[in-house]
Design an enzyme around this catalytic site. Sequence first.
Site, PDB file in Angstrom:
ATOM      1  N   CYS A 224      23.014 -25.299  31.773  1.00 32.70           N
ATOM      2  CA  CYS A 224      23.979 -26.410  31.774  1.00 32.70           C
ATOM      3  C   CYS A 224      23.891 -27.208  33.075  1.00 32.70           C
ATOM      4  O   CYS A 224      24.087 -26.656  34.165  1.00 32.70           O
ATOM      5  CB  CYS A 224      25.387 -25.848  31.572  1.00 32.70           C
TER       6      CYS A 224
ATOM      7  N   CYS B 267      27.139 -27.305  35.058  1.00 37.73           N
ATOM      8  CA  CYS B 267      27.365 -26.018  35.733  1.00 37.73           C
ATOM      9  C   CYS B 267      26.576 -25.959  37.035  1.00 37.73           C
ATOM     10  O   CYS B 267      27.067 -25.478  38.057  1.00 37.73           O
ATOM     11  CB  CYS B 267      26.961 -24.852  34.836  1.00 37.73           C
TER      12      CYS B 267
ATOM     13  N   CYS C 151       4.540 -35.737  34.500  1.00 42.13           N
ATOM     14  CA  CYS C 151       5.836 -36.026  35.138  1.00 42.13           C
ATOM     15  C   CYS C 151       5.626 -36.643  36.519  1.00 42.13           C
ATOM     16  O   CYS C 151       5.004 -36.030  37.404  1.00 42.13           O
ATOM     17  CB  CYS C 151       6.654 -34.738  35.239  1.00 42.13           C
TER      18      CYS C 151
ATOM     19  N   CYS D 166       7.039 -34.602  39.387  1.00 38.57           N
ATOM     20  CA  CYS D 166       6.186 -33.436  39.653  1.00 38.57           C
ATOM     21  C   CYS D 166       4.975 -33.843  40.482  1.00 38.57           C
ATOM     22  O   CYS D 166       4.566 -33.139  41.417  1.00 38.57           O
ATOM     23  CB  CYS D 166       5.729 -32.792  38.348  1.00 38.57           C
TER      24      CYS D 166
END
Length: 548
Positions: free
Chosen positions: A298, A301, A162, A165
């Site tokens: 989520c 969220c 990544c 990362c």
Amino acid sequence: MEQKTRGGSRVRQLVPGKSANEVVANGERLHEGLSDGRARSDGRERSAARSANSFFYGDETWLILVGGWEATRGEQGIKDWENKRNELLSWTDNSREGRWTGRNQQLHCYKKTGAVACVLVLSVQGLYSPSDDVVDLSPSNFDREVMQSDSLWLVEFYAPWCGHCQRLVPDWKKAATALKGIVKVGAVDADQHKSLGGQYGVRGFPTIKIFGSNKNKPEDYQGGRSSQAIVDAAINALRSLVKDRMAGKSGGSDQSRQSGSGGGASKKDVVELTDDNFDQTVLNSDDVWMVEFFAPWCGHCKNLEPEWAAAATELKEQTKGKVRLGAVDATVHQVLASRYGIRGFPTIKLFRKGEDPEDYEGGRSRSDIVARALDLFSENAPPPELLEILNEDVLKKTCEDHQLCIIAVLPHILDTGASGRNGYLEVMMKMAEKYKKKMWGWLWTEAGAQMELETSLGIGGFGYPAMAAINARKMKFALLKGSFSETGIHEFLRDLSVGRGSTAPVGGGALPKINAVEPWDGKDGELPVEDDIDLSDVELDDLGKDEL
């Protein structure tokens, strides 16, 4: 030529017949061409991609395994090269061994029938080494190091391939060194240890979680990715942990989610709701409730979370706790989710005692949430109380407990009589009703009764009645320049509501001294009784004589 990896997948030779130096040099040139193409047009980008395919792959399909991910041919190939170029350029040439090595990958070059062939393979090393202050975490030590620890932990879940990362590594290391002995900092290779990442709902990389006093409910970190932002968030989380312990909350935070941003809103005013406490806390309450049903994994969220927290704090202050915000983890408390037909996340519902719940369909910013909540509150709320300033406590409590306090200085009772004063007070009450959702404080005093207050607000220059609005937090005020009427006051308060109008600092930089006075009795004023003067001993015959 192909080689098998441990998982049985095949890795194709990268640029047969080309030396490692040629691969790197041409890759750099093609990267520049790609960047140049993007700056100009999609056509230039496609041209760069075709050049990449021609140089690197010829007419063959390029199939290269990088962390379980496969890329094929032109455009995808050059995009992969763009992601890997910084790693390639930083590799060290171990010419005797015939390979270029890097942190996560090795470019192996070997001879066959007089030609050099190179393949790119993935190593099993993570992003962090034992010499770093970042603790390497895995399923074998996670429970012992983190879950059974009394320390606060910041844990990064990453994948070696990544790019985000990889860019985080130096800041994560720097933060770990700065927090050494204060907060534990760890990292999990979630690409290798998928079960551990899945246990905590990791869906993307890097994901950072804060394991505080309640290790079973780690909090998502959503702050900046600089070392300073990470350290700030850690110190804030540590402060919250200490406060919880001081308050005797050994079981951990009463929130299942909390923003990790150093400058983010606290979740302390969002009430955690469960299958067990929902009916008593919400349905049996006289307060207005807005309840979010969420899932920890989520993304929407997580985006809502800081707005929800900020709105909860603002509404607590503005409504004195009469409008409350709660949150239900619908993946855990499935009885509630089923009862209210929750099918997606986040779902927000409005609850008022004795009424059916309503779906909230407004915006998801703090201001949108607050505006809707205040509308709900103001529909049935009584108008604010209009208080006479009788002592220092009345002024201090009203102005400090409200965003603004509106103060009227009315003419002396002898100038207006009871009917005139009641007319002014009626105008104020109508305005208080009109602006009740603002949750402002409303005060009045008689001209001359509180001279230090008038002086600090510059009242008097416009005559009486006069009006000022004070922001006690900023110690600033604004004066009504128009007429003391419904129209004039409405224009004044409307401008204040949208941030218009001129303001000035309160004289002395603090609320002034207030005299204790008797409340108005509601009657007309009476002139003071004058004492009779006895003139019997005055010799009037001498009044006209001059004295030498």
